[in-house]
Structures are given as structure tokens and as C-alpha cells.
Design an enzyme around this catalytic site. Sequence first.
Site, mmCIF file in Angstrom:
data_model
loop_
_atom_site.group_PDB
_atom_site.id
_atom_site.type_symbol
_atom_site.label_atom_id
_atom_site.label_comp_id
_atom_site.label_asym_id
_atom_site.label_seq_id
_atom_site.Cartn_x
_atom_site.Cartn_y
_atom_site.Cartn_z
ATOM 1 N N GLU A 14 0.828 -1.208 0.000
ATOM 2 C CA GLU A 14 0.000 0.000 0.000
ATOM 3 C C GLU A 14 0.860 1.255 0.000
ATOM 4 O O GLU A 14 0.425 2.317 0.428
ATOM 5 C CB GLU A 14 -0.906 0.004 1.236
ATOM 6 C CG GLU A 14 -1.920 -1.110 1.246
ATOM 7 C CD GLU A 14 -2.790 -1.075 2.492
ATOM 8 O OE1 GLU A 14 -2.444 -0.371 3.459
ATOM 9 O OE2 GLU A 14 -3.819 -1.748 2.494
ATOM 10 N N GLU A 15 2.076 1.125 -0.456
ATOM 11 C CA GLU A 15 2.988 2.266 -0.453
ATOM 12 C C GLU A 15 3.288 2.698 -1.881
ATOM 13 O O GLU A 15 3.320 1.894 -2.806
ATOM 14 C CB GLU A 15 4.289 1.909 0.264
ATOM 15 C CG GLU A 15 4.074 1.611 1.731
ATOM 16 C CD GLU A 15 5.348 1.198 2.440
ATOM 17 O OE1 GLU A 15 6.391 1.035 1.773
ATOM 18 O OE2 GLU A 15 5.304 1.027 3.659
#
Length: 112
Positions: A14-15
Site C-alpha cells: 500500500e505504499e
Amino acid sequence: MVRAGECAYRYGGEEFLLLMPDCSPASVLITAERICRTVLDAGIAHGARSSEPPFVTLSGGVSCWTPGSPLSALEVIEQADEALFQAKAAGRNRIETGPSLRGKSQAAAAVG
């Protein structure tokens, strides 16, 4: 949200990584804060979130390399990653700065 010459990459689950060449440290922080606000303002429902706000938010860690810096690219990314963990620990939905930007955030806050 990116300008010509800037690149956004998925960097982990999720980065994301945003590369912004030829920017001042203050403008990098201002851009990060603007993106954070834009994500919140989009009002995307977050079904798994039990706390406020009930929307998708963004937490960010910002670091900067400038010409002449002794930091390697890996060190700049590590600083941004550590700042991201600080943003999450401080309650999320915020931008934190790595050591390469500390002290410069006051100037950016005054502009933003």
C-alpha cells in the site's frame, strides 16, 4: 497529481513512491500535503475503518536529496520510510518529514 517529469510508482503493498526532480525541499512538502488533502477530500468510503474519518486517508513520509548531499538514494528512501512509520504512529492522515527535511517544514507550513 504529478507534473511533467515526475513519476509515481507503487512501492510495496500500500505504499507509493513519488519522484519529484528539480524541486525545492519546501515544494516537495507542500505537494505531499496537497496530495494528502486531495485523497481525504475525495471522500472514498473506507469500509474497514472503525475510526474517524470513515474515509480513505493518506499517511506520508517525505525525504529529499539535493545536489551535493552525502545521502545515497537508498538512504533517502529509508528516511522517507521511517517518516512514514512516524506518520502512521502519530495517528495517520498526515505527512512527516525525514531528517533531510527537518527544519525546512516550518517554511513549507507557512506557505501551505
